[in-house]
Design a protein around this motif. Sequence first.
Motif, PDB file in Angstrom:
ATOM      1  N   MET A  43     -61.462 -31.748 -27.165  1.00  0.00           N
ATOM      2  CA  MET A  43     -62.806 -32.145 -26.792  1.00  0.00           C
ATOM      3  C   MET A  43     -63.764 -31.005 -27.122  1.00  0.00           C
ATOM      4  O   MET A  43     -63.378 -29.845 -27.109  1.00  0.00           O
ATOM      5  CB  MET A  43     -62.882 -32.419 -25.283  1.00  0.00           C
ATOM      6  CG  MET A  43     -61.926 -33.487 -24.789  1.00  0.00           C
ATOM      7  SD  MET A  43     -62.417 -35.132 -25.245  1.00  0.00           S
ATOM      8  CE  MET A  43     -63.796 -35.388 -24.189  1.00  0.00           C
ATOM      9  N   MET A  44     -65.002 -31.353 -27.381  1.00  0.00           N
ATOM     10  CA  MET A  44     -66.032 -30.338 -27.616  1.00  0.00           C
ATOM     11  C   MET A  44     -66.657 -29.946 -26.282  1.00  0.00           C
ATOM     12  O   MET A  44     -66.663 -30.732 -25.337  1.00  0.00           O
ATOM     13  CB  MET A  44     -67.137 -30.899 -28.511  1.00  0.00           C
ATOM     14  CG  MET A  44     -66.729 -31.084 -29.934  1.00  0.00           C
ATOM     15  SD  MET A  44     -68.021 -31.825 -30.964  1.00  0.00           S
ATOM     16  CE  MET A  44     -69.536 -31.347 -30.254  1.00  0.00           C
ATOM     17  N   ILE A  45     -67.202 -28.751 -26.225  1.00  0.00           N
ATOM     18  CA  ILE A  45     -67.971 -28.351 -25.053  1.00  0.00           C
ATOM     19  C   ILE A  45     -69.251 -29.161 -25.068  1.00  0.00           C
ATOM     20  O   ILE A  45     -69.938 -29.235 -26.091  1.00  0.00           O
ATOM     21  CB  ILE A  45     -68.268 -26.838 -25.083  1.00  0.00           C
ATOM     22  CG1 ILE A  45     -66.968 -26.059 -24.988  1.00  0.00           C
ATOM     23  CG2 ILE A  45     -69.229 -26.451 -23.973  1.00  0.00           C
ATOM     24  CD1 ILE A  45     -67.132 -24.565 -25.168  1.00  0.00           C
ATOM     25  N   PRO A  46     -69.598 -29.803 -23.945  1.00  0.00           N
ATOM     26  CA  PRO A  46     -70.799 -30.649 -23.944  1.00  0.00           C
ATOM     27  C   PRO A  46     -72.074 -29.829 -24.079  1.00  0.00           C
ATOM     28  O   PRO A  46     -72.129 -28.660 -23.702  1.00  0.00           O
ATOM     29  CB  PRO A  46     -70.739 -31.340 -22.576  1.00  0.00           C
ATOM     30  CG  PRO A  46     -69.867 -30.476 -21.740  1.00  0.00           C
ATOM     31  CD  PRO A  46     -68.916 -29.787 -22.660  1.00  0.00           C
ATOM     32  N   ASP A  47     -73.104 -30.449 -24.605  1.00  0.00           N
ATOM     33  CA  ASP A  47     -74.414 -29.824 -24.737  1.00  0.00           C
ATOM     34  C   ASP A  47     -75.142 -29.993 -23.406  1.00  0.00           C
ATOM     35  O   ASP A  47     -75.782 -31.011 -23.148  1.00  0.00           O
ATOM     36  CB  ASP A  47     -75.198 -30.487 -25.874  1.00  0.00           C
ATOM     37  CG  ASP A  47     -76.540 -29.826 -26.144  1.00  0.00           C
ATOM     38  OD1 ASP A  47     -76.998 -29.024 -25.302  1.00  0.00           O
ATOM     39  OD2 ASP A  47     -77.120 -30.109 -27.199  1.00  0.00           O
ATOM     40  N   TYR A  48     -75.033 -28.977 -22.547  1.00  0.00           N
ATOM     41  CA  TYR A  48     -75.599 -29.048 -21.203  1.00  0.00           C
ATOM     42  C   TYR A  48     -77.100 -29.307 -21.231  1.00  0.00           C
ATOM     43  O   TYR A  48     -77.616 -30.074 -20.423  1.00  0.00           O
ATOM     44  CB  TYR A  48     -75.334 -27.745 -20.447  1.00  0.00           C
ATOM     45  CG  TYR A  48     -73.907 -27.539 -20.007  1.00  0.00           C
ATOM     46  CD1 TYR A  48     -73.610 -26.671 -18.966  1.00  0.00           C
ATOM     47  CD2 TYR A  48     -72.851 -28.188 -20.618  1.00  0.00           C
ATOM     48  CE1 TYR A  48     -72.305 -26.452 -18.558  1.00  0.00           C
ATOM     49  CE2 TYR A  48     -71.550 -27.983 -20.217  1.00  0.00           C
ATOM     50  CZ  TYR A  48     -71.276 -27.118 -19.185  1.00  0.00           C
ATOM     51  OH  TYR A  48     -69.981 -26.926 -18.795  1.00  0.00           O
ATOM     52  N   ARG A  49     -77.796 -28.665 -22.169  1.00  0.00           N
ATOM     53  CA  ARG A  49     -79.238 -28.823 -22.221  1.00  0.00           C
ATOM     54  C   ARG A  49     -79.630 -30.262 -22.521  1.00  0.00           C
ATOM     55  O   ARG A  49     -80.506 -30.838 -21.881  1.00  0.00           O
ATOM     56  CB  ARG A  49     -79.863 -27.876 -23.262  1.00  0.00           C
ATOM     57  CG  ARG A  49     -81.388 -27.820 -23.143  1.00  0.00           C
ATOM     58  CD  ARG A  49     -82.076 -27.494 -24.444  1.00  0.00           C
ATOM     59  NE  ARG A  49     -81.677 -28.308 -25.574  1.00  0.00           N
ATOM     60  CZ  ARG A  49     -82.109 -29.556 -25.817  1.00  0.00           C
ATOM     61  NH1 ARG A  49     -82.937 -30.161 -25.000  1.00  0.00           N
ATOM     62  NH2 ARG A  49     -81.711 -30.209 -26.883  1.00  0.00           N
ATOM     63  N   LEU A  50     -78.955 -30.863 -23.491  1.00  0.00           N
ATOM     64  CA  LEU A  50     -79.272 -32.237 -23.865  1.00  0.00           C
ATOM     65  C   LEU A  50     -78.932 -33.210 -22.729  1.00  0.00           C
ATOM     66  O   LEU A  50     -79.711 -34.121 -22.427  1.00  0.00           O
ATOM     67  CB  LEU A  50     -78.516 -32.629 -25.143  1.00  0.00           C
ATOM     68  CG  LEU A  50     -78.819 -34.009 -25.708  1.00  0.00           C
ATOM     69  CD1 LEU A  50     -80.297 -34.137 -26.065  1.00  0.00           C
ATOM     70  CD2 LEU A  50     -77.952 -34.273 -26.940  1.00  0.00           C
ATOM     71  N   ILE A  51     -77.803 -33.005 -22.085  1.00  0.00           N
ATOM     72  CA  ILE A  51     -77.413 -33.864 -20.955  1.00  0.00           C
ATOM     73  C   ILE A  51     -78.434 -33.726 -19.828  1.00  0.00           C
ATOM     74  O   ILE A  51     -78.870 -34.716 -19.236  1.00  0.00           O
ATOM     75  CB  ILE A  51     -75.991 -33.522 -20.481  1.00  0.00           C
ATOM     76  CG1 ILE A  51     -74.980 -33.928 -21.562  1.00  0.00           C
ATOM     77  CG2 ILE A  51     -75.675 -34.193 -19.146  1.00  0.00           C
ATOM     78  CD1 ILE A  51     -73.580 -33.406 -21.337  1.00  0.00           C
ATOM     79  N   ALA A  52     -78.837 -32.468 -19.525  1.00  0.00           N
ATOM     80  CA  ALA A  52     -79.830 -32.237 -18.469  1.00  0.00           C
ATOM     81  C   ALA A  52     -81.167 -32.880 -18.843  1.00  0.00           C
ATOM     82  O   ALA A  52     -81.823 -33.504 -17.996  1.00  0.00           O
ATOM     83  CB  ALA A  52     -79.998 -30.740 -18.225  1.00  0.00           C
ATOM     84  N   GLU A  53     -81.570 -32.737 -20.094  1.00  0.00           N
ATOM     85  CA  GLU A  53     -82.842 -33.307 -20.545  1.00  0.00           C
ATOM     86  C   GLU A  53     -82.848 -34.820 -20.380  1.00  0.00           C
ATOM     87  O   GLU A  53     -83.791 -35.390 -19.815  1.00  0.00           O
ATOM     88  CB  GLU A  53     -83.082 -32.943 -22.011  1.00  0.00           C
ATOM     89  CG  GLU A  53     -84.368 -33.486 -22.578  1.00  0.00           C
ATOM     90  CD  GLU A  53     -84.547 -33.162 -24.057  1.00  0.00           C
ATOM     91  OE1 GLU A  53     -85.276 -33.927 -24.722  1.00  0.00           O
ATOM     92  OE2 GLU A  53     -83.963 -32.175 -24.539  1.00  0.00           O
TER      93      GLU A  53
END
Length: 183
Positions: A43-53
Motif C-alpha cells: 500500500m502507498m502512504i496516504p496523502d494526508y493533506r489531500l484527505i484532510a482537504e
Amino acid sequence: MIFEGKEVPLNLRFGVFITMNPGYAGRTELPDNLKALFRPMAMMIPDYRLIAEISLYSEGFETAKELSRKMVKLYSLSSEQLSKQDHYDFGMRAVKSVLVMAGKLRRKDDTVPEDILLIRAMRDSNVPKFLEQDLPLFRGIIKDLFPTVTVPFIDYGKLQSQIEIELRNNKLQTKPEFITKII
C-alpha cells in the motif's frame, strides 16, 4: 475441497484478508508459514493533506486547502519535535478524529471562524494525551502555524468547578494544566 478426509464446500464469494502494520505500535510480523498462504500486497502512504482537504470541504469549510496544509504541518512538526511516547499518535487515525471533531464544531456553530474551529479540534483531541513538558512546544507549533489567530477563552463554569471539587475531595492538586487536560 477435501479437508482432513471430509468434503467441504467452498464459497467463492468468501475471502480472507490480513492487514499488517509491522512497524506500528503493538503489531508483530506474521509467521512465515502463515504468510506463505497469502498473496502479499503493498500500500502507498496516504496523502494526508489531500484527505484532510476533502474532508474539510465536505464539512463546509471554505478555506479547507489552507487549513489542511497547516494541519498536516502541525502533525509533521509534532511527530518530529515532541518527545517520543508510545501513546502519541500522529497518523491517519489521529488526523481523521480531528477532522470529525472539526466538522462537529462547525455544525454546532458556523459563526466561529474556521481556523479557530480547527485549532480547537486539534488542541482538544491532542492536549489530553501529551505529557506536561510537550504542551508548551505543541502550543508554540500552533502559534507558529496560526500567528494571527487568538482562540477565545471558553468558560466551562459548572463543569470546571465540579472538577475542582472532585480533585480536592480526592486530595489532588487543582493545577490549571491538569484541569485543562480533564476538560
